[in-house]
Scaffold this motif. Structure first.
Motif, PDB file in Angstrom:
ATOM      1  N   ALA A 124       0.839  -1.206   0.000  1.00  0.00           N
ATOM      2  CA  ALA A 124       0.000   0.000   0.000  1.00  0.00           C
ATOM      3  C   ALA A 124       0.870   1.250   0.000  1.00  0.00           C
ATOM      4  O   ALA A 124       1.929   1.286   0.643  1.00  0.00           O
ATOM      5  CB  ALA A 124      -0.927   0.009   1.219  1.00  0.00           C
ATOM      6  N   GLY A 125       0.417   2.265  -0.700  1.00  0.00           N
ATOM      7  CA  GLY A 125       1.158   3.520  -0.763  1.00  0.00           C
ATOM      8  C   GLY A 125       1.143   4.312   0.523  1.00  0.00           C
ATOM      9  O   GLY A 125       1.894   5.284   0.671  1.00  0.00           O
ATOM     10  N   TYR A 126       0.311   3.900   1.470  1.00  0.00           N
ATOM     11  CA  TYR A 126       0.264   4.574   2.768  1.00  0.00           C
ATOM     12  C   TYR A 126      -0.284   3.597   3.803  1.00  0.00           C
ATOM     13  O   TYR A 126      -1.028   2.674   3.485  1.00  0.00           O
ATOM     14  CB  TYR A 126      -0.618   5.830   2.678  1.00  0.00           C
ATOM     15  N   ASP A 127       0.073   3.809   5.060  1.00  0.00           N
ATOM     16  CA  ASP A 127      -0.299   2.869   6.125  1.00  0.00           C
ATOM     17  C   ASP A 127      -1.805   2.727   6.311  1.00  0.00           C
ATOM     18  O   ASP A 127      -2.306   1.624   6.563  1.00  0.00           O
ATOM     19  CB  ASP A 127       0.323   3.312   7.458  1.00  0.00           C
ATOM     20  N   LYS A 128      -2.536   3.832   6.222  1.00  0.00           N
ATOM     21  CA  LYS A 128      -3.976   3.762   6.511  1.00  0.00           C
ATOM     22  C   LYS A 128      -4.692   2.833   5.542  1.00  0.00           C
ATOM     23  O   LYS A 128      -5.571   2.060   5.954  1.00  0.00           O
ATOM     24  CB  LYS A 128      -4.592   5.159   6.473  1.00  0.00           C
ATOM     25  N   GLU A 129      -4.310   2.899   4.270  1.00  0.00           N
ATOM     26  CA  GLU A 129      -4.923   2.010   3.289  1.00  0.00           C
ATOM     27  C   GLU A 129      -4.524   0.562   3.553  1.00  0.00           C
ATOM     28  O   GLU A 129      -5.324  -0.368   3.356  1.00  0.00           O
ATOM     29  CB  GLU A 129      -4.512   2.427   1.876  1.00  0.00           C
ATOM     30  N   ALA A 130      -3.289   0.346   4.011  1.00  0.00           N
ATOM     31  CA  ALA A 130      -2.837  -1.007   4.341  1.00  0.00           C
ATOM     32  C   ALA A 130      -3.642  -1.581   5.505  1.00  0.00           C
ATOM     33  O   ALA A 130      -4.049  -2.754   5.487  1.00  0.00           O
ATOM     34  CB  ALA A 130      -1.350  -0.985   4.682  1.00  0.00           C
ATOM     35  N   VAL A 131      -3.875  -0.759   6.528  1.00  0.00           N
ATOM     36  CA  VAL A 131      -4.646  -1.216   7.689  1.00  0.00           C
ATOM     37  C   VAL A 131      -6.086  -1.519   7.287  1.00  0.00           C
ATOM     38  O   VAL A 131      -6.681  -2.509   7.732  1.00  0.00           O
ATOM     39  CB  VAL A 131      -4.597  -0.162   8.813  1.00  0.00           C
ATOM     40  N   SER A 132      -6.651  -0.686   6.424  1.00  0.00           N
ATOM     41  CA  SER A 132      -8.009  -0.928   5.950  1.00  0.00           C
ATOM     42  C   SER A 132      -8.097  -2.267   5.215  1.00  0.00           C
ATOM     43  O   SER A 132      -9.037  -3.044   5.422  1.00  0.00           O
ATOM     44  CB  SER A 132      -8.435   0.222   5.019  1.00  0.00           C
ATOM     45  N   MET A 133      -7.111  -2.554   4.374  1.00  0.00           N
ATOM     46  CA  MET A 133      -7.071  -3.840   3.675  1.00  0.00           C
ATOM     47  C   MET A 133      -6.897  -4.990   4.662  1.00  0.00           C
ATOM     48  O   MET A 133      -7.531  -6.057   4.523  1.00  0.00           O
ATOM     49  CB  MET A 133      -5.935  -3.848   2.647  1.00  0.00           C
ATOM     50  N   MET A 134      -6.081  -4.789   5.684  1.00  0.00           N
ATOM     51  CA  MET A 134      -5.857  -5.835   6.680  1.00  0.00           C
ATOM     52  C   MET A 134      -7.155  -6.192   7.398  1.00  0.00           C
ATOM     53  O   MET A 134      -7.481  -7.379   7.561  1.00  0.00           O
ATOM     54  CB  MET A 134      -4.810  -5.380   7.693  1.00  0.00           C
ATOM     55  N   TYR A 135      -7.915  -5.193   7.808  1.00  0.00           N
ATOM     56  CA  TYR A 135      -9.182  -5.464   8.500  1.00  0.00           C
ATOM     57  C   TYR A 135     -10.180  -6.142   7.577  1.00  0.00           C
ATOM     58  O   TYR A 135     -10.928  -7.042   7.991  1.00  0.00           O
ATOM     59  CB  TYR A 135      -9.751  -4.174   9.072  1.00  0.00           C
ATOM     60  N   ALA A 136     -10.198  -5.722   6.316  1.00  0.00           N
ATOM     61  CA  ALA A 136     -11.097  -6.369   5.356  1.00  0.00           C
ATOM     62  C   ALA A 136     -10.691  -7.826   5.146  1.00  0.00           C
ATOM     63  O   ALA A 136     -11.547  -8.709   5.038  1.00  0.00           O
ATOM     64  CB  ALA A 136     -11.074  -5.609   4.030  1.00  0.00           C
ATOM     65  N   ALA A 137      -9.389  -8.081   5.087  1.00  0.00           N
ATOM     66  CA  ALA A 137      -8.907  -9.455   4.915  1.00  0.00           C
ATOM     67  C   ALA A 137      -9.309 -10.320   6.110  1.00  0.00           C
ATOM     68  O   ALA A 137      -9.794 -11.454   5.942  1.00  0.00           O
ATOM     69  CB  ALA A 137      -7.389  -9.448   4.737  1.00  0.00           C
ATOM     70  N   GLN A 138      -9.120  -9.794   7.302  1.00  0.00           N
ATOM     71  CA  GLN A 138      -9.485 -10.547   8.500  1.00  0.00           C
ATOM     72  C   GLN A 138     -10.982 -10.844   8.540  1.00  0.00           C
ATOM     73  O   GLN A 138     -11.409 -11.954   8.892  1.00  0.00           O
ATOM     74  CB  GLN A 138      -9.056  -9.778   9.747  1.00  0.00           C
ATOM     75  N   ASP A 139     -11.787  -9.844   8.151  1.00  0.00           N
ATOM     76  CA  ASP A 139     -13.238 -10.032   8.153  1.00  0.00           C
ATOM     77  C   ASP A 139     -13.705 -10.918   6.998  1.00  0.00           C
ATOM     78  O   ASP A 139     -14.869 -11.334   6.959  1.00  0.00           O
ATOM     79  CB  ASP A 139     -13.942  -8.674   8.106  1.00  0.00           C
ATOM     80  N   SER A 140     -12.782 -11.170   6.054  1.00  0.00           N
ATOM     81  CA  SER A 140     -13.064 -12.100   4.952  1.00  0.00           C
ATOM     82  C   SER A 140     -12.481 -13.478   5.242  1.00  0.00           C
ATOM     83  O   SER A 140     -12.358 -14.315   4.346  1.00  0.00           O
ATOM     84  CB  SER A 140     -12.477 -11.553   3.648  1.00  0.00           C
ATOM     85  N   HIS A 141     -12.086 -13.687   6.506  1.00  0.00           N
ATOM     86  CA  HIS A 141     -11.583 -14.981   6.992  1.00  0.00           C
ATOM     87  C   HIS A 141     -10.248 -15.355   6.354  1.00  0.00           C
ATOM     88  O   HIS A 141      -9.961 -16.542   6.138  1.00  0.00           O
ATOM     89  CB  HIS A 141     -12.611 -16.088   6.767  1.00  0.00           C
ATOM     90  N   LEU A 142      -9.439 -14.332   6.058  1.00  0.00           N
ATOM     91  CA  LEU A 142      -8.078 -14.564   5.580  1.00  0.00           C
ATOM     92  C   LEU A 142      -7.112 -14.300   6.724  1.00  0.00           C
ATOM     93  O   LEU A 142      -7.262 -13.329   7.469  1.00  0.00           O
ATOM     94  CB  LEU A 142      -7.750 -13.632   4.407  1.00  0.00           C
ATOM     95  N   SER A 143      -6.126 -15.143   6.857  1.00  0.00           N
ATOM     96  CA  SER A 143      -5.135 -14.981   7.914  1.00  0.00           C
ATOM     97  C   SER A 143      -4.015 -14.061   7.447  1.00  0.00           C
ATOM     98  O   SER A 143      -3.472 -14.225   6.349  1.00  0.00           O
ATOM     99  CB  SER A 143      -4.549 -16.341   8.305  1.00  0.00           C
ATOM    100  N   VAL A 144      -3.669 -13.081   8.297  1.00  0.00           N
ATOM    101  CA  VAL A 144      -2.546 -12.177   8.039  1.00  0.00           C
ATOM    102  C   VAL A 144      -1.449 -12.523   9.046  1.00  0.00           C
ATOM    103  O   VAL A 144      -1.686 -12.477  10.255  1.00  0.00           O
ATOM    104  CB  VAL A 144      -2.979 -10.702   8.229  1.00  0.00           C
ATOM    105  N   PRO A 145      -0.271 -12.985   8.602  1.00  0.00           N
ATOM    106  CA  PRO A 145       0.257 -12.969   7.237  1.00  0.00           C
ATOM    107  C   PRO A 145       0.225 -14.317   6.513  1.00  0.00           C
ATOM    108  O   PRO A 145       0.801 -14.416   5.422  1.00  0.00           O
ATOM    109  CB  PRO A 145       1.706 -12.563   7.490  1.00  0.00           C
ATOM    110  N   ASP A 146      -0.409 -15.342   7.062  1.00  0.00           N
ATOM    111  CA  ASP A 146      -0.327 -16.678   6.455  1.00  0.00           C
ATOM    112  C   ASP A 146      -0.975 -16.736   5.076  1.00  0.00           C
ATOM    113  O   ASP A 146      -0.430 -17.342   4.147  1.00  0.00           O
ATOM    114  CB  ASP A 146      -0.971 -17.715   7.378  1.00  0.00           C
ATOM    115  N   ASP A 147      -2.149 -16.112   4.926  1.00  0.00           N
ATOM    116  CA  ASP A 147      -2.834 -16.113   3.627  1.00  0.00           C
ATOM    117  C   ASP A 147      -2.477 -14.892   2.788  1.00  0.00           C
ATOM    118  O   ASP A 147      -2.439 -14.978   1.552  1.00  0.00           O
ATOM    119  CB  ASP A 147      -4.355 -16.134   3.835  1.00  0.00           C
ATOM    120  N   ILE A 148      -2.264 -13.784   3.440  1.00  0.00           N
ATOM    121  CA  ILE A 148      -1.990 -12.535   2.739  1.00  0.00           C
ATOM    122  C   ILE A 148      -1.009 -11.706   3.562  1.00  0.00           C
ATOM    123  O   ILE A 148      -1.174 -11.546   4.766  1.00  0.00           O
ATOM    124  CB  ILE A 148      -3.306 -11.753   2.492  1.00  0.00           C
TER     125      ILE A 148
END
Length: 335
Positions: free
Chosen positions: A246-270
């Motif tokens: 991500a070009g900035y931390d806030k967008e990265a954190v937003s993606m991280m929360y979306a990934a977690q709520d999509s049942h993806l493991s961070v960092p194992d899946d993404i």
């Protein structure tokens, strides 16, 4: 009829306001050809100098104008601290201006016109989607300028930046070397570094690996969490990227929360990487791997470059490339 001003003369003659004032005050430091060009402009425009114009050459406001998009304030606040501390140390005043969300038809022109009329001695700009337009306006007025986050230089311009191409290349090559090429880049609208250069670095890493980076893997995103989160939730229904930069931390954190709520493991899946290394990175759970930029020092150096230009000091390097580092935390395991 609109009254002709010293700004009109400076634009007509393609010189600075101070040069016009020096000609008006019969200063002997102006070159003959420049003086003749200014006098010709004065005659063409039928300009009648006033006391302000007569005093401009010798009256210093010792003021630096700092112009930045309002939407990136959270990203530049530490840098502004560096600017403020250094400005106070060198006995310069600071004026703050923003260039978006002002409700004007052309806020960039409006803000820079106010800066010129306020008789600022120099200007600090931040990389943004209108930086080329801003630099052209500064060039028109021959205003000493330092730009942060964008590489450029000329007689009246210096820059302080981080090599975004190298950042994109280095991060991408690390994963390509490990056989991972499912990489997505999140590109917010504004940032402190050239995200186009970062994308170019990603593409070059793919090219050197004998592969091609798909432009569809660049996602243009908002600077607002409330807009990004639902967008990412929808994106992850059909896409499961292995790495997100991500070009900035806030967008990265937003993606991280979306990934977690999509049942993806961070960092194992993404795996997710941010940039700038702000408090967003440190407060996130898990804590976010991020590219650290020395933002305080970048602001301080920008001020020093401005004062060197104003004082006629020699400048060894008009394009200052600052070092970055990668702070590895819990959203990556293969860096």
């Amino acid at each position: 009829m609109k009254k002709t001003t010293i700004y009109d003369v400076a634009e007509e003659a393609e010189v600075s306001l101070a040069t016009v004032s020096r000609v008006i005050n019969n200063s002997n430091v102006v070159k003959k050809e420049t003086r003749e060009r200014v006098l010709a402009a004065i005659a063409r425009l039928d300009f009648k100098p006033n006391q302000v114009a007569r005093g401009l050459a010798t009256s210093k406001s010792t003021t630096i104008a700092v112009i930045f998009p309002q939407s990136i304030f959270a990203r530049v606040k530490d840098m502004i601290s560096g600017i403020g501390d250094t400005g106070r140390t060198l006995d310069y005043n600071l004026m703050m201006y923003t260039t978006d969300e002002l409700g004007d038809e052309d806020p960039v022109d409006d803000v820079i016109e106010r800066v010129v009329k306020a008789r600022a001695d120099g200007v600090i700009l931040f990389n943004n989607d209108k930086i080329i337009q801003e630099l052209e306006l500064m060039k028109k007025y021959n205003m000493p300028t330092a730009v942060i986050g964008y590489k450029a230089s000329d007689e009246h311009l210096c820059s302080v930046f981080v090599d975004a191409h190298n950042i994109g290349y280095t991060l991408t090559k690390n994963y390509l070397d490990k056989g991972i090429d499912d990489i997505v880049f999140l590109k917010p609208r504004q940032n402190l570094l050239s995200l186009d250069d970062a994308i170019s670095g990603i593409k070059d890493a793919f090219k050197d690996a004998g592969k091609k980076f798909d432009d569809k893997k660049v996602l243009s995103v908002s600077t607002h969490f409330s807009q990004n989160y639902p967008f990412f939730m929808d994106y992850l229904k059909e896409n499961k990227p292995r790495v997100v930069i991500a070009g900035y931390d806030k967008e990265a954190v937003s993606m991280m929360y979306a990934a977690q709520d999509s049942h993806l493991s961070v960092p194992d899946d993404i795996e997710i990487i941010g940039m700038v290394d702000t408090t967003y990175a440190k407060m996130a759970r898990p804590s976010l791997t991020s590219v650290y930029l020395p933002v305080y020092d970048m602001g301080a150096i920008a001020v020093r470059l401005i004062t060197k230009m104003l004082n006629g000091e020699g400048i060894d390097n008009r394009e200052v490339n600052m070092q970055y580092s990668i702070n590895i935390r819990n959203t990556t395991k293969l860096l």
